[in-house]
Design a protein around this motif. Structure first.
Motif, PDB file in Angstrom:
ATOM      1  N   THR A 254       0.834  -1.212   0.000  1.00 19.82           N
ATOM      2  CA  THR A 254       0.000   0.000   0.000  1.00 19.82           C
ATOM      3  C   THR A 254       0.864   1.256   0.000  1.00 19.82           C
ATOM      4  N   ALA A 255       1.896   1.236   0.880  1.00 20.43           N
ATOM      5  CA  ALA A 255       2.798   2.392   0.932  1.00 20.43           C
ATOM      6  C   ALA A 255       3.548   2.567  -0.389  1.00 20.43           C
ATOM      7  N   GLN A 256       3.938   1.470  -0.995  1.00 13.72           N
ATOM      8  CA  GLN A 256       4.631   1.557  -2.278  1.00 13.72           C
ATOM      9  C   GLN A 256       3.720   2.141  -3.347  1.00 13.72           C
ATOM     10  N   SER A 257       2.458   1.749  -3.335  1.00 12.60           N
ATOM     11  CA  SER A 257       1.512   2.294  -4.303  1.00 12.60           C
ATOM     12  C   SER A 257       1.371   3.806  -4.143  1.00 12.60           C
ATOM     13  N   ILE A 258       1.352   4.260  -2.896  1.00 15.26           N
ATOM     14  CA  ILE A 258       1.251   5.706  -2.651  1.00 15.26           C
ATOM     15  C   ILE A 258       2.484   6.432  -3.160  1.00 15.26           C
ATOM     16  N   GLN A 259       3.665   5.846  -2.902  1.00 16.52           N
ATOM     17  CA  GLN A 259       4.906   6.474  -3.359  1.00 16.52           C
ATOM     18  C   GLN A 259       4.960   6.540  -4.884  1.00 16.52           C
ATOM     19  N   LEU A 260       4.489   5.512  -5.551  1.00 17.00           N
ATOM     20  CA  LEU A 260       4.501   5.521  -7.017  1.00 17.00           C
ATOM     21  C   LEU A 260       3.518   6.563  -7.563  1.00 17.00           C
ATOM     22  N   GLU A 261       2.363   6.699  -6.918  1.00 21.31           N
ATOM     23  CA  GLU A 261       1.423   7.733  -7.351  1.00 21.31           C
ATOM     24  C   GLU A 261       2.016   9.127  -7.175  1.00 21.31           C
ATOM     25  N   ASN A 262       2.720   9.345  -6.074  1.00 15.39           N
ATOM     26  CA  ASN A 262       3.376  10.655  -5.874  1.00 15.39           C
ATOM     27  C   ASN A 262       4.462  10.902  -6.916  1.00 15.39           C
ATOM     28  N   ALA A 263       5.179   9.828  -7.262  1.00 13.94           N
ATOM     29  CA  ALA A 263       6.225   9.978  -8.282  1.00 13.94           C
ATOM     30  C   ALA A 263       5.625  10.354  -9.629  1.00 13.94           C
ATOM     31  N   LEU A 264       4.473   9.778  -9.956  1.00 13.52           N
ATOM     32  CA  LEU A 264       3.813  10.138 -11.206  1.00 13.52           C
ATOM     33  C   LEU A 264       3.359  11.600 -11.198  1.00 13.52           C
ATOM     34  N   LEU A 265       2.933  12.103 -10.043  1.00 12.90           N
ATOM     35  CA  LEU A 265       2.469  13.486  -9.970  1.00 12.90           C
ATOM     36  C   LEU A 265       3.612  14.483 -10.174  1.00 12.90           C
ATOM     37  N   PHE A 266       4.803  14.153  -9.658  1.00 10.80           N
ATOM     38  CA  PHE A 266       5.913  15.107  -9.709  1.00 10.80           C
ATOM     39  C   PHE A 266       6.983  14.715 -10.723  1.00 10.80           C
ATOM     40  N   CYS A 267       6.681  13.752 -11.606  1.00  6.04           N
ATOM     41  CA  CYS A 267       7.720  13.302 -12.538  1.00  6.04           C
ATOM     42  C   CYS A 267       8.137  14.407 -13.521  1.00  6.04           C
ATOM     43  N   HIS A 268       7.265  15.360 -13.843  1.00  7.71           N
ATOM     44  CA  HIS A 268       7.600  16.432 -14.784  1.00  7.71           C
ATOM     45  C   HIS A 268       7.943  17.733 -14.076  1.00  7.71           C
ATOM     46  N   THR A 274      10.470  13.260  -7.332  1.00  4.62           N
ATOM     47  CA  THR A 274      10.151  12.005  -8.015  1.00  4.62           C
ATOM     48  C   THR A 274      11.193  10.941  -7.698  1.00  4.62           C
ATOM     49  N   GLU A 275      12.473  11.328  -7.714  1.00  6.06           N
ATOM     50  CA  GLU A 275      13.534  10.366  -7.404  1.00  6.06           C
ATOM     51  C   GLU A 275      13.424   9.875  -5.962  1.00  6.06           C
ATOM     52  N   ALA A 276      13.071  10.800  -5.050  1.00 10.87           N
ATOM     53  CA  ALA A 276      12.930  10.390  -3.642  1.00 10.87           C
ATOM     54  C   ALA A 276      11.769   9.404  -3.471  1.00 10.87           C
ATOM     55  N   PHE A 277      10.659   9.687  -4.161  1.00  9.91           N
ATOM     56  CA  PHE A 277       9.512   8.779  -4.078  1.00  9.91           C
ATOM     57  C   PHE A 277       9.837   7.406  -4.663  1.00  9.91           C
TER      58      PHE A 277
END
Length: 436
Positions: A254-268, A274-277
């Motif tokens: 669950t935590a990994q899913s949240i981190q990946l969603e945050n990475a998608l939001l800040f990837c651009h 994004t790298e931290a997430f």
């Protein structure tokens, strides 16, 4: 020929359906009845017997009809043994009365032979198979009384003996009467001893057979209970693994899913975030993979993997230190060789205790003591963590598993914990039954 074989198979199935509970006793009944038939044969009336014996006989003699009726009654008496009554007590007593009636009929037609005792013994044998102990004694007493009555009726043979004497004197007649009375008393006494012997012997056979049946039934019940216990233990183990997956792997995913969603939001917009997430998501994936490996390791059939208990616990303690950075003070002293069952159970208990400490205790100091003293194995695991209230912890499958493993070995499990004062697990297992 085919019709004859089918008829023979049908008769065989019928006999097997109502067969005697003791084949040996059934064969003994048949032997006794054959002896009875031979004793009832009118040897003096058999045609040409005198010629075979070297004596002349001008007129052949015919067999009496009473002998044929005797044989018919004896055969019917023998066939009654193929189907013993198993219904009410009344039907069993009627069965016994019919047996004695046939015996009296044969006795009456055979001029009350004193030697006609085999059917009486058969009645006692059958009564032991159909009655309870009290009914067996009553039936044996009834058989003895019936024999005494037949013995008394046979007193009519005295006049026949008297007629054979030439000019009998009163003194001689009195001697004959006294001899016959003494002989009858001896016969009754010996017959009573034989009845007691037969009753005791058949009772022992019946008791041994019933004990074996009870043992077989108890074995079947124990096997069914063991299967139910195994199924219950398997279900509890599945529930525990499901709970561990939900608590550890589910949380990590669950935590990994949240981190990946945050990475998608800040990837651009923000590459650094994004790298931290993504780094955190990678760490969570590694943690989840580690939890999966630990769960698979717990499911192995051979938890020790061929190692001794000391070496397996040393590896477990080292792995515990790598995961928690908590130094574990251990004192392991095993002076008795242990069976694989005991070693596996102890290893699982220690493994479960360290897992609980790692997940829930927040301890900084852990102690493990394992010793064998006076044919007992003592295990103590304690920590200085935050503790808990054992009465409120109703979902602890790990604690329940440790307790069940200890009880299965005939040991004692004790858990002591208070909030803020850590936890203390004590296990005591007697080794008398498990020493190789």
């Amino acid at each position: 020929m085919r019709t004859f074989c089918e008829a023979a198979n049908t008769v065989n199935r019928l006999l097997q359906l109502k067969t005697h509970p003791f084949r040996l006793l059934l064969y003994l009944e048949w032997i006794l009845l054959i002896i009875t038939v031979l004793g009832e044969l009118p040897w003096e009336n058999i045609p040409y017997l005198e010629t075979l014996l070297g004596e002349s006989s001008n007129t052949p003699k015919l067999l009496p009809y009473s002998w044929l009726l005797n044989i018919f009654c004896i055969v019917g008496f023998g066939l009654m043994g193929l189907r013993l009554p198993q219904g009410t007590t009344m039907s069993k007593w009627l069965y016994t009365a019919l047996e004695l009636g046939l015996i009296w009929l044969v006795n009456a037609l055979g001029s009350w032979h004193i030697s006609f005792v085999s059917p009486y013994l058969i009645v006692v044998i059958r009564s032991c198979l159909i009655f309870k102990p009290t009914g067996r004694v009553l039936a044996t007493g009834l058989v003895f009384i019936s024999f005494l009555l037949s013995l008394v009726i046979s007193v009519k043979d005295i006049p026949a003996i008297q007629l054979e004497l030439t000019q009998p004197e009163p003194a001689t007649l009195n001697q004959i009467r006294i001899w016959f009375i003494i002989s009858s008393i001896n016969t009754a006494f010996l017959f009573g001893l034989v009845l007691v012997f037969v009753l005791t012997l058949v009772n022992a056979l019946v008791a041994e057979r019933r004990s074996r049946q009870k043992l077989t039934l108890a074995h079947d019940q124990l096997r069914q209970y063991a299967l139910r216990t195994e199924d219950q233990a398997t279900l509890q183990e599945r529930n525990r693994i499901a709970r561990e997956i939900h608590d550890s792997l589910g949380h990590a995913m669950t935590a990994q899913s949240i981190q990946l969603e945050n990475a998608l939001l800040f990837c651009h917009s923000n590459p650094d975030k994004t790298e931290a997430f993504l780094t955190e998501a990678k760490q969570l994936a590694a943690t989840a993979l580690k939890e999966i490996r630990q769960s698979v390791s717990r499911l192995r059939s051979d938890s020790l993997q061929g190692r001794t208990l000391e070496s397996a616990l040393a590896i477990l303690i080292q792995d515990f230190y790598k995961r928690t950075n908590i130094t574990l003070d251990s004192n392991i002293s095993l002076t008795y060789p242990l069976t694989a069952e005991v070693m596996t159970a102890v290893y699982r208990i220690v493994q479960e205790a360290l897992t609980n400490i790692c997940k829930h205790s927040d301890a900084i100091q852990v102690s493990l003591q394992l010793q064998t003293i006076h044919r007992h194995l003592h295990l103590l695991i304690s920590d200085n963590g935050r503790g808990f209230n054992p009465e409120q912890n109703t979902t602890g499958f790990g604690l329940q598993g440790m307790q069940e493993r200890t009880i299965a070995l005939g040991g004692h499990f004790k858990l002591a914990s208070e909030i803020g004062k850590g936890c203390r697990v004590t296990v005591d297992i007697p080794l008398v039954k498990f020493l190789p």
